[in-house]
Design a protein around this motif. Sequence first.
Motif, PDB file in Angstrom:
ATOM      1  N   GLY A  15       0.819  33.513  19.334  1.00  0.00           N
ATOM      2  CA  GLY A  15       0.943  34.189  18.043  1.00  0.00           C
ATOM      3  C   GLY A  15       0.425  33.275  16.951  1.00  0.00           C
ATOM      4  O   GLY A  15      -0.707  32.787  17.035  1.00  0.00           O
ATOM      5  N   LYS A  16       1.250  33.035  15.964  1.00  0.00           N
ATOM      6  CA  LYS A  16       0.810  32.190  14.840  1.00  0.00           C
ATOM      7  C   LYS A  16       0.985  30.699  15.122  1.00  0.00           C
ATOM      8  O   LYS A  16       0.524  29.856  14.373  1.00  0.00           O
ATOM      9  N   LEU A  17       1.715  30.407  16.210  1.00  0.00           N
ATOM     10  CA  LEU A  17       2.002  28.999  16.502  1.00  0.00           C
ATOM     11  C   LEU A  17       0.827  28.355  17.237  1.00  0.00           C
ATOM     12  O   LEU A  17       0.516  28.720  18.367  1.00  0.00           O
ATOM     13  N   GLU A  18       0.195  27.423  16.574  1.00  0.00           N
ATOM     14  CA  GLU A  18      -0.936  26.734  17.191  1.00  0.00           C
ATOM     15  C   GLU A  18      -0.405  25.524  17.950  1.00  0.00           C
ATOM     16  O   GLU A  18       0.010  24.537  17.349  1.00  0.00           O
ATOM     17  N   VAL A  19      -0.429  25.622  19.275  1.00  0.00           N
ATOM     18  CA  VAL A  19       0.212  24.603  20.104  1.00  0.00           C
ATOM     19  C   VAL A  19      -0.775  23.510  20.528  1.00  0.00           C
ATOM     20  O   VAL A  19      -0.442  22.332  20.550  1.00  0.00           O
ATOM     21  N   LEU A  20      -1.998  23.911  20.862  1.00  0.00           N
ATOM     22  CA  LEU A  20      -3.046  22.932  21.176  1.00  0.00           C
ATOM     23  C   LEU A  20      -4.130  23.067  20.116  1.00  0.00           C
ATOM     24  O   LEU A  20      -4.640  24.160  19.877  1.00  0.00           O
ATOM     25  N   ARG A  21      -4.466  21.956  19.490  1.00  0.00           N
ATOM     26  CA  ARG A  21      -5.329  22.018  18.313  1.00  0.00           C
ATOM     27  C   ARG A  21      -6.579  21.173  18.483  1.00  0.00           C
ATOM     28  O   ARG A  21      -6.872  20.293  17.694  1.00  0.00           O
ATOM     29  N   GLY A  22      -7.294  21.449  19.571  1.00  0.00           N
ATOM     30  CA  GLY A  22      -8.549  20.735  19.762  1.00  0.00           C
ATOM     31  C   GLY A  22      -8.379  19.529  20.674  1.00  0.00           C
ATOM     32  O   GLY A  22      -8.387  18.393  20.240  1.00  0.00           O
ATOM     33  N   ILE A  23      -8.220  19.818  21.958  1.00  0.00           N
ATOM     34  CA  ILE A  23      -8.053  18.750  22.961  1.00  0.00           C
ATOM     35  C   ILE A  23      -9.397  18.502  23.647  1.00  0.00           C
ATOM     36  O   ILE A  23     -10.043  19.449  24.109  1.00  0.00           O
ATOM     37  N   ASP A  24      -9.791  17.252  23.713  1.00  0.00           N
ATOM     38  CA  ASP A  24     -10.971  16.845  24.479  1.00  0.00           C
ATOM     39  C   ASP A  24     -10.521  15.815  25.501  1.00  0.00           C
ATOM     40  O   ASP A  24      -9.915  14.812  25.133  1.00  0.00           O
ATOM     41  N   LEU A  25     -10.801  16.091  26.762  1.00  0.00           N
ATOM     42  CA  LEU A  25     -10.376  15.141  27.794  1.00  0.00           C
ATOM     43  C   LEU A  25     -11.230  15.310  29.035  1.00  0.00           C
ATOM     44  O   LEU A  25     -11.474  16.422  29.487  1.00  0.00           O
ATOM     45  N   GLN A  26     -11.678  14.194  29.555  1.00  0.00           N
ATOM     46  CA  GLN A  26     -12.372  14.220  30.842  1.00  0.00           C
ATOM     47  C   GLN A  26     -11.532  13.441  31.840  1.00  0.00           C
ATOM     48  O   GLN A  26     -10.992  12.390  31.510  1.00  0.00           O
ATOM     49  N   ILE A  27     -11.429  13.984  33.039  1.00  0.00           N
ATOM     50  CA  ILE A  27     -10.740  13.257  34.107  1.00  0.00           C
ATOM     51  C   ILE A  27     -11.732  13.063  35.248  1.00  0.00           C
ATOM     52  O   ILE A  27     -12.320  14.034  35.738  1.00  0.00           O
ATOM     53  N   ALA A  28     -11.907  11.825  35.635  1.00  0.00           N
ATOM     54  CA  ALA A  28     -12.868  11.512  36.695  1.00  0.00           C
ATOM     55  C   ALA A  28     -12.220  11.669  38.056  1.00  0.00           C
ATOM     56  O   ALA A  28     -10.990  11.620  38.192  1.00  0.00           O
ATOM     57  N   GLU A  29     -13.051  11.840  39.074  1.00  0.00           N
ATOM     58  CA  GLU A  29     -12.561  11.938  40.440  1.00  0.00           C
ATOM     59  C   GLU A  29     -11.750  10.683  40.789  1.00  0.00           C
ATOM     60  O   GLU A  29     -12.187   9.562  40.542  1.00  0.00           O
ATOM     61  N   GLY A  30     -10.558  10.901  41.319  1.00  0.00           N
ATOM     62  CA  GLY A  30      -9.718   9.780  41.729  1.00  0.00           C
ATOM     63  C   GLY A  30      -8.939   9.136  40.601  1.00  0.00           C
ATOM     64  O   GLY A  30      -8.179   8.191  40.824  1.00  0.00           O
ATOM     65  N   GLU A  31      -9.119   9.652  39.398  1.00  0.00           N
ATOM     66  CA  GLU A  31      -8.424   9.041  38.262  1.00  0.00           C
ATOM     67  C   GLU A  31      -6.999   9.581  38.139  1.00  0.00           C
ATOM     68  O   GLU A  31      -6.734  10.750  38.420  1.00  0.00           O
ATOM     69  N   VAL A  32      -6.091   8.733  37.716  1.00  0.00           N
ATOM     70  CA  VAL A  32      -4.716   9.139  37.442  1.00  0.00           C
ATOM     71  C   VAL A  32      -4.475   9.017  35.943  1.00  0.00           C
ATOM     72  O   VAL A  32      -4.544   7.924  35.380  1.00  0.00           O
ATOM     73  N   VAL A  33      -4.251  10.173  35.313  1.00  0.00           N
ATOM     74  CA  VAL A  33      -4.017  10.202  33.871  1.00  0.00           C
ATOM     75  C   VAL A  33      -2.564  10.579  33.635  1.00  0.00           C
ATOM     76  O   VAL A  33      -2.100  11.618  34.121  1.00  0.00           O
ATOM     77  N   CYS A  34      -1.834   9.745  32.938  1.00  0.00           N
ATOM     78  CA  CYS A  34      -0.464  10.086  32.562  1.00  0.00           C
ATOM     79  C   CYS A  34      -0.447  10.559  31.125  1.00  0.00           C
ATOM     80  O   CYS A  34      -1.077   9.950  30.249  1.00  0.00           O
ATOM     81  N   ILE A  35       0.260  11.661  30.901  1.00  0.00           N
ATOM     82  CA  ILE A  35       0.341  12.251  29.567  1.00  0.00           C
ATOM     83  C   ILE A  35       1.762  12.064  29.065  1.00  0.00           C
ATOM     84  O   ILE A  35       2.721  12.507  29.706  1.00  0.00           O
ATOM     85  N   ILE A  36       1.892  11.392  27.955  1.00  0.00           N
ATOM     86  CA  ILE A  36       3.206  11.171  27.365  1.00  0.00           C
ATOM     87  C   ILE A  36       3.213  11.782  25.960  1.00  0.00           C
ATOM     88  O   ILE A  36       2.152  12.104  25.410  1.00  0.00           O
ATOM     89  N   GLY A  37       4.396  11.947  25.419  1.00  0.00           N
ATOM     90  CA  GLY A  37       4.488  12.485  24.061  1.00  0.00           C
ATOM     91  C   GLY A  37       5.794  13.212  23.864  1.00  0.00           C
ATOM     92  O   GLY A  37       6.462  13.572  24.838  1.00  0.00           O
ATOM     93  N   PRO A  38       6.164  13.436  22.609  1.00  0.00           N
ATOM     94  CA  PRO A  38       7.458  14.063  22.332  1.00  0.00           C
ATOM     95  C   PRO A  38       7.536  15.498  22.842  1.00  0.00           C
ATOM     96  O   PRO A  38       6.507  16.150  23.068  1.00  0.00           O
ATOM     97  N   SER A  39       8.761  15.956  22.992  1.00  0.00           N
ATOM     98  CA  SER A  39       9.014  17.332  23.392  1.00  0.00           C
ATOM     99  C   SER A  39       8.393  18.285  22.375  1.00  0.00           C
ATOM    100  O   SER A  39       8.472  18.052  21.176  1.00  0.00           O
ATOM    101  N   GLY A  40       7.745  19.323  22.872  1.00  0.00           N
ATOM    102  CA  GLY A  40       7.142  20.306  21.981  1.00  0.00           C
ATOM    103  C   GLY A  40       5.731  19.959  21.529  1.00  0.00           C
ATOM    104  O   GLY A  40       5.116  20.709  20.763  1.00  0.00           O
ATOM    105  N   SER A  41       5.186  18.849  22.043  1.00  0.00           N
ATOM    106  CA  SER A  41       3.856  18.427  21.576  1.00  0.00           C
ATOM    107  C   SER A  41       2.722  19.181  22.275  1.00  0.00           C
ATOM    108  O   SER A  41       1.562  19.035  21.900  1.00  0.00           O
TER     109      SER A  41
END
Length: 243
Positions: A15-41
């Motif tokens: 609806g009006k709630l913009e939850v993701l506001r322009g994410i750019d991310l590449q993940i390479a083969e075999g890469e481990v990416v950890c995503i941290i951040g506050p609740s609701g982010s």
Amino acid sequence: MNIKVNVTNLHKSFGKLEVLRGIDLQIAEGEVVCIIGPSGSGKSTFLRCLNQLETATSGSIVVDGFEICDKKTNINRVRQNIGMVFQSFNLFSHLTVLKNVMLAPVDLKKMDKKTAEENAKELLARVGLADKAHVYPHQLSGGQQQRVAIARALAMKPDIMLFDEPTSALDPEMVGEVLAVMKELAKGGMTMAVVTHEMGFARDVADRVIFMDEGVIMEEGTPEEIFKNPKNERTQAFLNCIL
Ligand code: ADP
Ligand code: MG
């Protein structure tokens, strides 16, 4: 370097709630990416967009060369290559552990039952539950159930695994056994995106740590960079709260 996941300018609104506001991310083969951040982010929403459990509002997500935001892409096919493990284990309560792990390959990949059973047994051994094949989920601890959930996801032979706070619902004494399984998976070369509050895991296992806040990637870097020397003051504040 083979790029497994390529996200460009991803936006997602409810609806009006913009939850993701322009994410750019590449993940390479075999890469481990950890995503941290506050609740609701927007961490869960982001993971869910990666396998189309949520449909992006705009932007591009290319997984294994397929644009999953394109309606012409066979999303079920793409999804078979992406395993997902949630905070709540969501095992099928009326099926044994073995049947839980066999189900998707037999149903979706039309694997013959004997092969599926052999694979399932192998996977259960890998997560340390060879002796639990014939019990039902309620007979297992939370940590064991989550290990079954990981085995079940692996049964489809995905080449990317997404984890959304896989240890958050567990009693503290069970966290380690699940993280150990994930660590083995990472060592084996699996491409992984892991939303977690387990900073020890992120520090030891992640190739890269992403700090998300208010629907954007505020900061990213190696575990060393993020944990020892965060540049963004929001990252600093977040880490001060949880470490
Ligand atoms: P996180 O995983 O970082 O805690 P989420 O991605 O779950 O964050 O949620 C981000 C925001 O999006 C929150 O404000 C949440 O309430 C909202 N949200 C998530 N899913 C939905 C939905 N299906 N409908 C409406 N709002 C949602
Ligand atoms: Mg979440």
